[in-house]
Motif scaffolding. Structure first.
Motif, PDB file in Angstrom:
ATOM      1  N   PHE A 121       0.791  -1.228   0.000  1.00  0.00           N
ATOM      2  CA  PHE A 121       0.000   0.000   0.000  1.00  0.00           C
ATOM      3  C   PHE A 121       0.830   1.288   0.000  1.00  0.00           C
ATOM      4  CE2 PHE A 121      -2.857  -3.072   2.180  1.00  0.00           C
ATOM      5  CZ  PHE A 121      -3.815  -3.128   1.187  1.00  0.00           C
ATOM      6  N   PRO A 124      -0.418   5.425   3.123  1.00  0.00           N
ATOM      7  CA  PRO A 124      -1.865   5.365   2.906  1.00  0.00           C
ATOM      8  C   PRO A 124      -2.463   6.689   2.426  1.00  0.00           C
ATOM      9  CG  PRO A 124      -1.287   4.469   5.045  1.00  0.00           C
ATOM     10  CD  PRO A 124      -0.039   5.085   4.498  1.00  0.00           C
ATOM     11  N   ILE A 129      -7.147   1.255   5.821  1.00  0.00           N
ATOM     12  CA  ILE A 129      -6.895   0.780   4.460  1.00  0.00           C
ATOM     13  C   ILE A 129      -7.838  -0.389   4.176  1.00  0.00           C
ATOM     14  CG2 ILE A 129      -5.174  -0.368   3.007  1.00  0.00           C
ATOM     15  CD1 ILE A 129      -3.028   1.024   4.800  1.00  0.00           C
ATOM     16  N   HIS A 133      -8.155   0.134  -1.535  1.00  0.00           N
ATOM     17  CA  HIS A 133      -7.163   1.214  -1.410  1.00  0.00           C
ATOM     18  C   HIS A 133      -6.153   1.122  -2.551  1.00  0.00           C
ATOM     19  CE1 HIS A 133      -3.805   3.563   0.109  1.00  0.00           C
ATOM     20  NE2 HIS A 133      -4.640   4.093   0.996  1.00  0.00           N
ATOM     21  N   LEU A 135      -2.743   1.006  -4.668  1.00  0.00           N
ATOM     22  CA  LEU A 135      -1.466   0.391  -4.291  1.00  0.00           C
ATOM     23  C   LEU A 135      -0.318   1.299  -4.694  1.00  0.00           C
ATOM     24  CD1 LEU A 135      -2.166  -3.274  -5.446  1.00  0.00           C
ATOM     25  CD2 LEU A 135      -2.734  -2.171  -3.280  1.00  0.00           C
TER      26      LEU A 135
END
Ligand code: NAD
Length: 308
Positions: A121, A124, A129, A133, A135
């Motif tokens: 991820f 964030p 998350i 979400h 990447l």
């Protein structure tokens, strides 16, 4: 029912093997002991000391054992090593996985369960998350862990092999290597158990999401059953600061060891915690072991290890 567990001599894999055996499954472990330990392997499992990069040996094991399910835990797990040696990381995590998938092809394997990582991820964009979400990998390890999710999806589309990818937050528990940089709980428990001061990079207010290893093992077994395919987070959904972690370990040990604060490390993520709403509503999985209880188990384990 027979389950083949790659990486079953490692930290998470060995807990999965124990739970499978406890639930009456036959278990085959494949591990090259690169980072795993013989003593972690349940004595009721059949063990092959084989590298997943050896496609012929892997295929032979599948032909002989004919597993019904595969749990693919074997992996190079160090972010740092992946930056130093991205080729080795890709050889194990991507090519090794393709060997496993190629062996599943045309076999009786019903489903493959795979542990992805929060390392995919990056910083964030929103919290917690969830599975949607965006990447943004910050290391070759993150890239290799996510690349496998694409392969799983493609093998499902072409060959009908079912899969679940479990994106795990920071897993902790007994048998975790305290020398790795990923295992902050293990490192801190070991240090503080021995009366040493843990090192915190930054002010300690960074947020992490810790999940106990047996909760991950249960999620893995729940993901095996049924026809559900896809990606699920496995996490506590709870924010824990590193300062809170130190405080909790101190409380259990009834001591007051102060951490040493060092300069923040470049590239360290400040706030990260994940949502478990999807796994909760679809697989009916819930976290059972709260941090205080998990830490207590870890410290008990260290006490026992000391006596051996
Ligand atoms: N521990 C965590 O916090 C965490 C978080 C997210 C995802 N994961 C994933 O969970 C899985 C297990 O992680 P872990 O923490 O138990 O690590 P681990 O290093 O304890 O376990 C990995 C196992 O794979 C074996 N292995 C490595 N390379 C191999 C190869 N080429 N052939 C055969 N076996 C090989 C190692 O010997 C080891 O026993 C990994 O895929 C990891 O990426 C872990």
């Amino acid at each position: 029912m027979k389950v083949l567990v790659t990486g079953g001599a490692g930290f998470v894999g060995s807990h999965i093997v124990d739970l499978l055996i406890q639930r009456g499954y036959e278990v085959v472990v494949v591990d090259n002991l690169y980072h795993g330990n013989l003593k972690n392997i349940n004595s009721r499992a059949v063990f092959y000391k084989v590298d997943i990069r050896d496609k012929y040996k892997i295929k032979d094991i599948f032909d002989k054992e004919k597993p019904d399910y595969v749990i693919h835990e074997a992996s190079q797990i160090s972010v740092e090593n992946s930056i130093e040696n991205p080729i080795l990381d890709a050889e194990i995590n991507i090519l090794g996985t393709i060997n496993v998938l190629e062996s599943c092809k045309g076999s009786k394997v019903k489903k493959i369960i795979y542990p992805a990582s929060a390392a995919i991820f990056g910083e964030p964009e929103y919290l917690p998350i969830d599975e949607k979400h965006p990447l943004s990998m910050l290391s070759p390890y993150g890239v290799s862990k996510h690349t496998v999710e694409h392969y799983l999806d493609v093998y499902n589309k072409i060959y009908g092999i079912n899969y679940v990818s479990l994106r795990c937050s920071n897993v902790y528990g007994p048998r975790q290597d305290s020398s790795g940089e990923g295992g902050v709980v293990s490192i801190f428990c070991n240090k503080m158990f021995n009366g040493e001061r843990p090192i915190i990079f930054g002010d300690g207010e960074q947020i992490r999401d810790f999940i106990y290893v047996t909760d991950v093992a249960r999620a893995t077994l729940m993901a095996m059953s049924g026809n559900i395919n896809g990606i699920f987070n496995v996490c506590s959904g709870t924010k824990t600061s590193i300062n809170k972690l130190v405080k909790s370990i101190n409380k259990i040990l009834d001591q007051d060891i102060k951490a040493i604060n060092k300069e923040e490390r470049k590239g360290d993520i400040k706030f990260s915690f994940m949502s478990n709403v999807k796994i909760n509503s679809i697989l009916k999985w819930e976290q059972k072991i709260r941090l205080e209880d998990g830490l207590r188990n870890m410290l008990k384990y260290l006490e026992m290890e000391k006596k051996v």
